[in-house]
Design a protein around this motif. Structure first.
Motif, PDB file in Angstrom:
ATOM      1  N   SER A 106       0.863  -1.174   0.000  1.00  0.00           N
ATOM      2  CA  SER A 106       0.000   0.000   0.000  1.00  0.00           C
ATOM      3  C   SER A 106       0.902   1.228   0.000  1.00  0.00           C
ATOM      4  O   SER A 106       1.856   1.280   0.782  1.00  0.00           O
ATOM      5  CB  SER A 106      -0.896  -0.026   1.244  1.00  0.00           C
TER       6      SER A 106
ATOM      7  N   GLN B 182      -1.391  -2.191  -6.124  1.00  0.00           N
ATOM      8  CA  GLN B 182      -1.283  -2.393  -4.677  1.00  0.00           C
ATOM      9  C   GLN B 182      -1.855  -3.762  -4.338  1.00  0.00           C
ATOM     10  O   GLN B 182      -2.939  -4.115  -4.811  1.00  0.00           O
ATOM     11  CB  GLN B 182      -2.080  -1.339  -3.912  1.00  0.00           C
TER      12      GLN B 182
ATOM     13  N   ARG C  48      -5.870  -0.024   0.894  1.00  0.00           N
ATOM     14  CA  ARG C  48      -6.928   0.041   1.912  1.00  0.00           C
ATOM     15  C   ARG C  48      -7.694   1.352   1.903  1.00  0.00           C
ATOM     16  O   ARG C  48      -7.195   2.391   1.471  1.00  0.00           O
ATOM     17  CB  ARG C  48      -6.341  -0.208   3.307  1.00  0.00           C
TER      18      ARG C  48
ATOM     19  N   ARG D 144     -10.984   3.422   4.385  1.00  0.00           N
ATOM     20  CA  ARG D 144     -11.185   3.727   5.806  1.00  0.00           C
ATOM     21  C   ARG D 144     -11.548   2.450   6.552  1.00  0.00           C
ATOM     22  O   ARG D 144     -12.058   1.498   5.965  1.00  0.00           O
ATOM     23  CB  ARG D 144     -12.319   4.750   5.956  1.00  0.00           C
TER      24      ARG D 144
HETATM   25  P1  BTX Z   1     -13.598   3.924   1.786  1.00  0.00           P
HETATM   26  O1  BTX Z   1     -13.456   3.165   3.059  1.00  0.00           O
HETATM   27  O2  BTX Z   1     -14.471   5.126   1.771  1.00  0.00           O
HETATM   28  O3  BTX Z   1     -14.081   2.996   0.631  1.00  0.00           O
HETATM   29  C1  BTX Z   1     -13.744   1.633   0.577  1.00  0.00           C
HETATM   30  C2  BTX Z   1     -14.884   0.896  -0.124  1.00  0.00           C
HETATM   31  O4  BTX Z   1     -14.965   1.296  -1.498  1.00  0.00           O
HETATM   32  C3  BTX Z   1     -14.695  -0.606  -0.159  1.00  0.00           C
HETATM   33  O5  BTX Z   1     -15.245  -1.212   0.982  1.00  0.00           O
HETATM   34  C4  BTX Z   1     -15.411  -1.014  -1.459  1.00  0.00           C
HETATM   35  O6  BTX Z   1     -16.788  -1.141  -1.241  1.00  0.00           O
HETATM   36  C5  BTX Z   1     -15.235   0.184  -2.353  1.00  0.00           C
HETATM   37  N1  BTX Z   1     -14.080   0.035  -3.265  1.00  0.00           N
HETATM   38  C6  BTX Z   1     -12.948  -0.684  -3.119  1.00  0.00           C
HETATM   39  N2  BTX Z   1     -12.110  -0.517  -4.142  1.00  0.00           N
HETATM   40  C7  BTX Z   1     -12.731   0.359  -4.993  1.00  0.00           C
HETATM   41  C8  BTX Z   1     -12.375   0.937  -6.236  1.00  0.00           C
HETATM   42  N3  BTX Z   1     -11.215   0.689  -6.836  1.00  0.00           N
HETATM   43  N4  BTX Z   1     -13.268   1.772  -6.809  1.00  0.00           N
HETATM   44  C9  BTX Z   1     -14.453   2.061  -6.239  1.00  0.00           C
HETATM   45  N5  BTX Z   1     -14.836   1.541  -5.068  1.00  0.00           N
HETATM   46  C10 BTX Z   1     -13.988   0.700  -4.443  1.00  0.00           C
HETATM   47  C11 BTX Z   1     -11.849   5.134   0.300  1.00  0.00           C
HETATM   48  O7  BTX Z   1     -12.131   4.342   1.394  1.00  0.00           O
HETATM   49  C12 BTX Z   1     -10.369   5.579   0.333  1.00  0.00           C
HETATM   50  C13 BTX Z   1      -9.515   4.787  -0.597  1.00  0.00           C
HETATM   51  C14 BTX Z   1      -8.096   5.296  -0.672  1.00  0.00           C
HETATM   52  C15 BTX Z   1      -7.246   4.453  -1.572  1.00  0.00           C
HETATM   53  C16 BTX Z   1      -5.860   4.993  -1.739  1.00  0.00           C
HETATM   54  S1  BTX Z   1      -5.001   4.250  -3.041  1.00  0.00           S
HETATM   55  C17 BTX Z   1      -3.505   4.929  -2.545  1.00  0.00           C
HETATM   56  C18 BTX Z   1      -3.508   4.868  -1.034  1.00  0.00           C
HETATM   57  N6  BTX Z   1      -2.978   3.603  -0.573  1.00  0.00           N
HETATM   58  C19 BTX Z   1      -3.909   2.880   0.075  1.00  0.00           C
HETATM   59  O8  BTX Z   1      -3.706   1.744   0.571  1.00  0.00           O
HETATM   60  N7  BTX Z   1      -5.061   3.566   0.116  1.00  0.00           N
HETATM   61  C20 BTX Z   1      -4.946   4.851  -0.530  1.00  0.00           C
END
Ligand code: BTX
Length: 325
Positions: A92, A116, A120, A122
């Motif tokens: 990550s 990744q 992850r 939230r």
């Molecule tokens: P969040 O907790 O609001 O949303 C997570 C939820 O979104 C998951 O439970 C799933 O339902 C849905 N999801 C998972 N992957 C995807 C996707 N690729 N597109 C759309 N929906 C999805 C949101 O969290 C914040 C995400 C941050 C991600 C970045 S990537 C770079 C950095 N590294 C890392 O590990 N996380 C951040």
């Protein structure tokens, strides 16, 4: 910066106006023949130009790579993205950025990868990060702010991302409080703001950004197929991820600087203008309870204000929200 990327930078900046070989030669202080050789080299790497003898070169297509020297060539920032850690595959980018921040990484350091394996969201939810399709990145930021201000950076980032995506693609995503960008109601971007802090001072904000960029519908696995979308699906064509990363860094630097210098007021106005949350009836699920009401605004701390049916205002600091029909 390699000269070939200096050329790419100028071709991007020119947008739909051709640049002559002579102009490139003059600006880069190289010969016309050298320019021609670089153009051949770029063509071999997958760039496509429309070349007219009189007017010059017009960029038609650029290969979608996250090569750090390409990102750097496209940067318009002072500090953000001047230091780039780029890998094919990481657990990550957040985890790596946390380690680097502890080891003293500079303000604006970017960690970015193609894939990744433990992305992850939230509350330790999974974030799907398909190889080569998206932008999976974390920025280490060192603003001079107090820990209670950290959550506001999620809103700063949401505004910055809306601007960057619009600039590069012409698509206007809507902001869903607190940390998602949606297109046609489907999620294309997630933001994860974490911090390292002393009781009264932030040492580092680790700003995680995940964007579905060049996914086609079949690239989304079953779990998220019905809730996720990508910029490519919306635009109907492939997007140059490096160009988008450079724009994101530009707006992140500009808006966080503005926030630190002038406070939250202007960001709040821009946020509300681009939000699909405010004005709607929603259901907010916190860790313990569920509230239903009309979202009427956000406070200057980024707290969501919900007008409940009994006429009272409930302030929501953190929750998952859904539109109520
Ligand atoms: P969040 O907790 O609001 O949303 C997570 C939820 O979104 C998951 O439970 C799933 O339902 C849905 N999801 C998972 N992957 C995807 C996707 N690729 N597109 C759309 N929906 C999805 C949101 O969290 C914040 C995400 C941050 C991600 C970045 S990537 C770079 C950095 N590294 C890392 O590990 N996380 C951040």
């Amino acid at each position: 910066t390699p000269i070939k990327y200096e050329i790419v930078k100028r071709l991007f900046a020119a947008k739909d106006k051709p640049i002559s070989g002579q102009q490139l030669a003059d600006e880069l202080q190289i010969s016309r023949t050298a320019v021609w050789k670089y153009m051949k080299q770029l063509e071999e790497e997958g760039y496509e130009f429309e070349a007219t003898r009189k007017k010059g070169y017009l960029l038609q297509k650029s290969p979608d790579t996250l090569d750090p020297s390409k990102i750097k060539a496209l940067l318009e920032t002072e500090r953000f993205g001047r230091e780039i850690i780029y890998e094919e595959s990481l657990t990550s980018t957040q985890t790596i950025a946390h380690q680097l921040a502890q080891e003293g990484a500079l303000d604006g350091t970017l960690v970015i990868c193609e894939e990744q394996t433990e992305g992850r969201g939230r509350l330790m939810r999974e974030w799907k990060s398909q190889k080569g399709k998206g932008i999976w990145m974390s920025i280490i930021m060192r603003p001079d702010v107090a820990p209670y201000q950290a959550p506001q950076f999620t809103l700063v980032a949401a505004v910055a991302l809306t601007y960057a995506i619009f600039d590069v693609t012409g698509v206007s995503p809507a902001i869903k409080w607190p940390n998602d960008l949606l297109i046609n109601g489907m999620k294309c971007t997630g933001i994860l703001t974490e911090m390292q802090a002393d009781p009264d001072r932030v040492n580092a904000i680790i700003m995680g950004i995940g964007i579905n960029v060049n996914h086609q519908q079949e690239d989304f696995g079953e779990e998220i197929a019905s809730i996720a979308t990508s910029l490519r699906i919306s635009l109907g064509k492939e997007i140059d991820r490096a160009a988008l990363v450079a724009k994101i860094l530009y707006y992140m630097e500009a808006f966080s600087k503005q926030y630190v210098a002038e406070g939250f007021e202007k960001i709040k106005t821009l946020w509300e203008k681009n939000s699909c949350t405010i004005g709607n009836r929603i259901k907010a699920t916190t860790l313990r309870e569920t509230f239903i009401g009309k979202a009427v605004g956000i406070t200057k701390d980024g707290v969501l204000q919900l007008l409940l049916d009994d006429g009272t205002i409930k302030e929501i600091i953190s929750a998952d929200i859904e539109l109520e029909k």
